[in-house]
Design a protein around this motif. Structure first.
Motif, mmCIF file in Angstrom:
data_model
loop_
_atom_site.group_PDB
_atom_site.id
_atom_site.type_symbol
_atom_site.label_atom_id
_atom_site.label_comp_id
_atom_site.label_asym_id
_atom_site.label_seq_id
_atom_site.Cartn_x
_atom_site.Cartn_y
_atom_site.Cartn_z
ATOM 1 N N TRP A 4 3.142 18.639 7.438
ATOM 2 C CA TRP A 4 2.504 17.596 6.097
ATOM 3 C C TRP A 4 0.979 18.272 5.415
ATOM 4 O O TRP A 4 0.730 19.487 5.415
ATOM 5 C CB TRP A 4 0.813 17.248 6.870
ATOM 6 C CG TRP A 4 1.368 16.369 8.180
ATOM 7 C CD1 TRP A 4 1.184 16.908 9.292
ATOM 8 C CD2 TRP A 4 2.121 15.106 8.862
ATOM 9 N NE1 TRP A 4 2.109 15.688 10.707
ATOM 10 C CE2 TRP A 4 2.684 14.900 9.822
ATOM 11 C CE3 TRP A 4 3.049 14.325 7.255
ATOM 12 C CZ2 TRP A 4 3.679 13.819 10.174
ATOM 13 C CZ3 TRP A 4 4.023 13.262 7.600
ATOM 14 C CH2 TRP A 4 4.570 13.288 9.192
ATOM 15 N N ARG A 18 2.172 20.211 10.771
ATOM 16 C CA ARG A 18 2.368 19.172 11.561
ATOM 17 C C ARG A 18 2.764 19.379 13.316
ATOM 18 O O ARG A 18 3.462 20.269 13.301
ATOM 19 C CB ARG A 18 4.352 18.511 10.830
ATOM 20 C CG ARG A 18 4.871 17.269 11.168
ATOM 21 C CD ARG A 18 5.838 16.871 10.804
ATOM 22 N NE ARG A 18 5.812 15.702 11.186
ATOM 23 C CZ ARG A 18 7.431 15.354 12.122
ATOM 24 N NH1 ARG A 18 8.251 17.079 12.523
ATOM 25 N NH2 ARG A 18 7.510 15.038 12.626
ATOM 26 N N HIS A 84 -1.195 10.142 13.451
ATOM 27 C CA HIS A 84 0.332 9.709 13.949
ATOM 28 C C HIS A 84 0.659 10.270 15.263
ATOM 29 O O HIS A 84 -0.525 10.377 16.163
ATOM 30 C CB HIS A 84 0.828 9.983 12.839
ATOM 31 C CG HIS A 84 1.049 12.258 12.841
ATOM 32 N ND1 HIS A 84 1.812 12.715 13.510
ATOM 33 C CD2 HIS A 84 -0.299 12.718 12.188
ATOM 34 C CE1 HIS A 84 1.205 14.030 12.840
ATOM 35 N NE2 HIS A 84 0.128 14.247 12.259
ATOM 36 N N ARG A 85 1.847 9.632 16.266
ATOM 37 C CA ARG A 85 2.117 9.982 17.136
ATOM 38 C C ARG A 85 2.595 11.242 17.313
ATOM 39 O O ARG A 85 3.741 11.791 16.595
ATOM 40 C CB ARG A 85 2.779 8.793 17.754
ATOM 41 C CG ARG A 85 1.571 7.654 17.500
ATOM 42 C CD ARG A 85 2.153 6.768 18.498
ATOM 43 N NE ARG A 85 1.018 5.437 18.266
ATOM 44 C CZ ARG A 85 -0.254 5.824 19.823
ATOM 45 N NH1 ARG A 85 -0.066 6.266 20.281
ATOM 46 N NH2 ARG A 85 -0.982 3.708 19.131
ATOM 47 N N GLU A 88 8.324 11.099 18.219
ATOM 48 C CA GLU A 88 9.040 10.692 17.239
ATOM 49 C C GLU A 88 9.663 9.828 16.984
ATOM 50 O O GLU A 88 10.385 8.978 18.156
ATOM 51 C CB GLU A 88 10.823 12.015 16.758
ATOM 52 C CG GLU A 88 10.246 13.152 17.078
ATOM 53 C CD GLU A 88 9.246 13.805 15.763
ATOM 54 O OE1 GLU A 88 9.176 12.999 14.702
ATOM 55 O OE2 GLU A 88 8.044 14.724 15.987
ATOM 56 N N SER A 94 7.591 10.603 12.893
ATOM 57 C CA SER A 94 6.585 10.588 13.938
ATOM 58 C C SER A 94 5.940 8.676 13.655
ATOM 59 O O SER A 94 5.793 8.317 12.155
ATOM 60 C CB SER A 94 5.264 11.776 13.334
ATOM 61 O OG SER A 94 4.979 11.190 12.908
ATOM 62 N N GLN A 95 5.117 8.264 14.566
ATOM 63 C CA GLN A 95 4.831 7.018 14.039
ATOM 64 C C GLN A 95 3.414 6.005 13.758
ATOM 65 O O GLN A 95 2.700 7.504 13.593
ATOM 66 C CB GLN A 95 5.076 6.022 15.501
ATOM 67 C CG GLN A 95 6.485 6.135 15.637
ATOM 68 C CD GLN A 95 7.410 5.188 14.549
ATOM 69 O OE1 GLN A 95 7.095 4.165 14.103
ATOM 70 N NE2 GLN A 95 8.574 6.184 14.682
ATOM 71 N N PRO A 96 2.965 5.801 13.127
ATOM 72 C CA PRO A 96 2.221 5.327 12.056
ATOM 73 C C PRO A 96 0.642 4.843 13.117
ATOM 74 O O PRO A 96 1.041 4.370 15.040
ATOM 75 C CB PRO A 96 2.140 4.219 10.942
ATOM 76 C CG PRO A 96 2.868 3.629 11.403
ATOM 77 C CD PRO A 96 3.856 4.137 12.286
ATOM 78 N N ILE A 119 -0.678 6.115 2.476
ATOM 79 C CA ILE A 119 -0.453 7.644 3.237
ATOM 80 C C ILE A 119 -0.898 8.550 2.534
ATOM 81 O O ILE A 119 -1.316 10.029 3.248
ATOM 82 C CB ILE A 119 0.784 7.622 4.235
ATOM 83 C CG1 ILE A 119 0.686 8.575 5.022
ATOM 84 C CG2 ILE A 119 1.269 7.618 2.756
ATOM 85 C CD1 ILE A 119 1.729 8.622 5.375
ATOM 86 N N THR A 131 6.009 9.804 8.744
ATOM 87 C CA THR A 131 4.787 8.786 8.053
ATOM 88 C C THR A 131 4.070 9.254 9.197
ATOM 89 O O THR A 131 3.428 10.132 9.982
ATOM 90 C CB THR A 131 5.119 7.267 8.587
ATOM 91 O OG1 THR A 131 4.329 6.746 8.052
ATOM 92 C CG2 THR A 131 5.479 7.133 9.480
ATOM 93 N N GLY A 132 2.582 8.001 9.153
ATOM 94 C CA GLY A 132 1.152 8.187 9.897
ATOM 95 C C GLY A 132 0.601 7.134 9.402
ATOM 96 O O GLY A 132 0.499 6.135 8.530
ATOM 97 N N SER A 133 -0.859 7.325 9.722
ATOM 98 C CA SER A 133 -1.653 6.235 9.341
ATOM 99 C C SER A 133 -2.967 6.662 8.316
ATOM 100 O O SER A 133 -3.859 7.360 9.335
ATOM 101 C CB SER A 133 -2.428 5.655 9.988
ATOM 102 O OG SER A 133 -1.719 4.774 10.761
#
Length: 357
Positions: A4, A18, A84-85, A88, A94-96, A119, A131-133
């Motif tokens: 990231w 990341r 993020h999580r 995968e 990766s998930q938001p 983002i 991705t992520g939040s």
């Protein structure tokens, strides 16, 4: 691939990695598989790994952009939290973690809620399909009293609750403020071209290390006559001093520790002697706290990769760090023939930037 890319302020703190983790996979890793070309009588077997834990990953950073009390118009003083999580997604992303409650608990007990934004409010570059939040709170959008509490030396708590009911907490103590000794913080400085510039700053109490970043503009045109190609404009280089006692660095020769594998050799060698006439750079020094250093440090011997020490507790992992930033602008100028180089750069206060306290 670099992880990231953190959108911090000054510096961008692109070293934030990341923290990837994969889900279930099949590994036919028997001894027979390793020797299959030599032995034809082996029987392969499949082993299924256990399902990994789906946990929230927090990458949170408070930035105090100095000089104070009047930062420049592009000030990024505030906090950004990227969630993020660990597991995968189906396409490797990766998930938001959308819709979470993300708050800072300030000295005195006041709470500052963070707003979820696009983002790119937190990161400047992503892995493929990453991705992520992103949750942020910046100086222009918060009451002045908040920024009076969110100051160098303050102890600040992070409190997160996701829509799934997961709870994560952490604490950081922001490093104390510090002085740039060889230049004027927030100033516009002139220094002879093709002469390296030693930089020195005072130690920041509570800092565990320092990051130095330079955004150097105009190199593609300036170096073209020398046959040196530069793809990026500005070229952003980062130096690091992971020690509370290491408070010196030379510009530009000691910048680029995170970029050494990306720089062309000719360019790296050229920067050892300084930058050409007319080049303008913004140079930043950031004092970083223990949590940040522990998250990005490399360790002495890590065959499996980077060792990260989390500072987030609860239903996840990650870090909650803080940094105090000093910056100045630098122009490379040509000396008249026979003029000896000055003892140091000549600096003036810029409009919109306060003098160093």
């Amino acid at each position: 691939m670099r992880g990231w890319g953190w959108r911090g302020g000054r510096p961008h703190l692109r070293a934030v990695p990341r923290p990837g983790a994969s889900g279930p996979a099949l590994f036919p890793l028997t001894l027979c598989a390793l020797t299959a070309f030599a032995l034809t009588s082996c029987e392969l077997s499949e082993t299924t790994t256990t399902q990994g834990l789906d946990r929230v990953v927090v990458e949170a950073l408070i930035e105090i952009d100095t000089p104070e009390p009047v930062p420049d118009p592009g000030s990024r003083t505030g906090v950004s939290v990227f969630l993020h999580r660990t597991l995968e997604g189906p396409d490797g992303a990766s998930q938001p973690v959308d819709g979470a409650r993300v708050e800072l608990v300030l000295p005195g007990g006041a709470r500052l809620g963070l707003e979820q934004v696009a983002i790119d409010g937190c990161v400047t570059e992503l892995p493929a399909a990453g991705t992520g939040s992103c949750y942020v709170a910046w100086r222009p959008g918060a009451p002045p009293a908040v920024w009076g509490a969110l100051a160098p030396g303050a102890r600040v708590e992070l409190d997160i609750e996701t829509q799934r009911g997961e709870r994560l907490t952490s604490v950081t103590r922001i490093p104390q403020s510090f002085e740039l000794r060889s230049v004027l913080a927030g100033g516009r400085c002139a220094h002879p071209a093709d002469v390296p510039l030693p930089l020195e700053w005072g130690a920041a109490e509570g800092a565990w290390g320092y990051l130095a970043e330079a955004a150097i503009a105009g190199l593609p045109e300036a170096l073209a006559p020398e046959g040196i190609e530069v793809d990026d404009d500005p070229l952003v280089l980062t130096g690091v001093a992971v020690s509370s006692a290491d408070t010196t660095i030379v510009f530009p020769s000691e910048f680029g520790v995170f970029d050494r594998f990306d720089l062309e050799r000719d360019l790296a060698v050229r920067l050892q002697v300084g930058v050409p006439v007319g080049i303008e750079s913004r140079v930043s020094i950031a004092a970083v706290d223990r949590n940040y250093v522990n998250w990005v440090r490399g360790g002495n011997f890590n065959p499996s990769g980077q060792v990260r020490v989390p500072s987030v507790q609860g239903d996840g992992t990650g870090f909650f760090g803080s940094t105090v930033v000093r910056w100045f602008d630098l122009q490379a100028v040509e000396l008249e023939a026979g003029t000896p180089p000055p003892d140091g750069p000549i600096c003036v206060v810029q409009a919109g930037a306060g003098a160093q306290p």
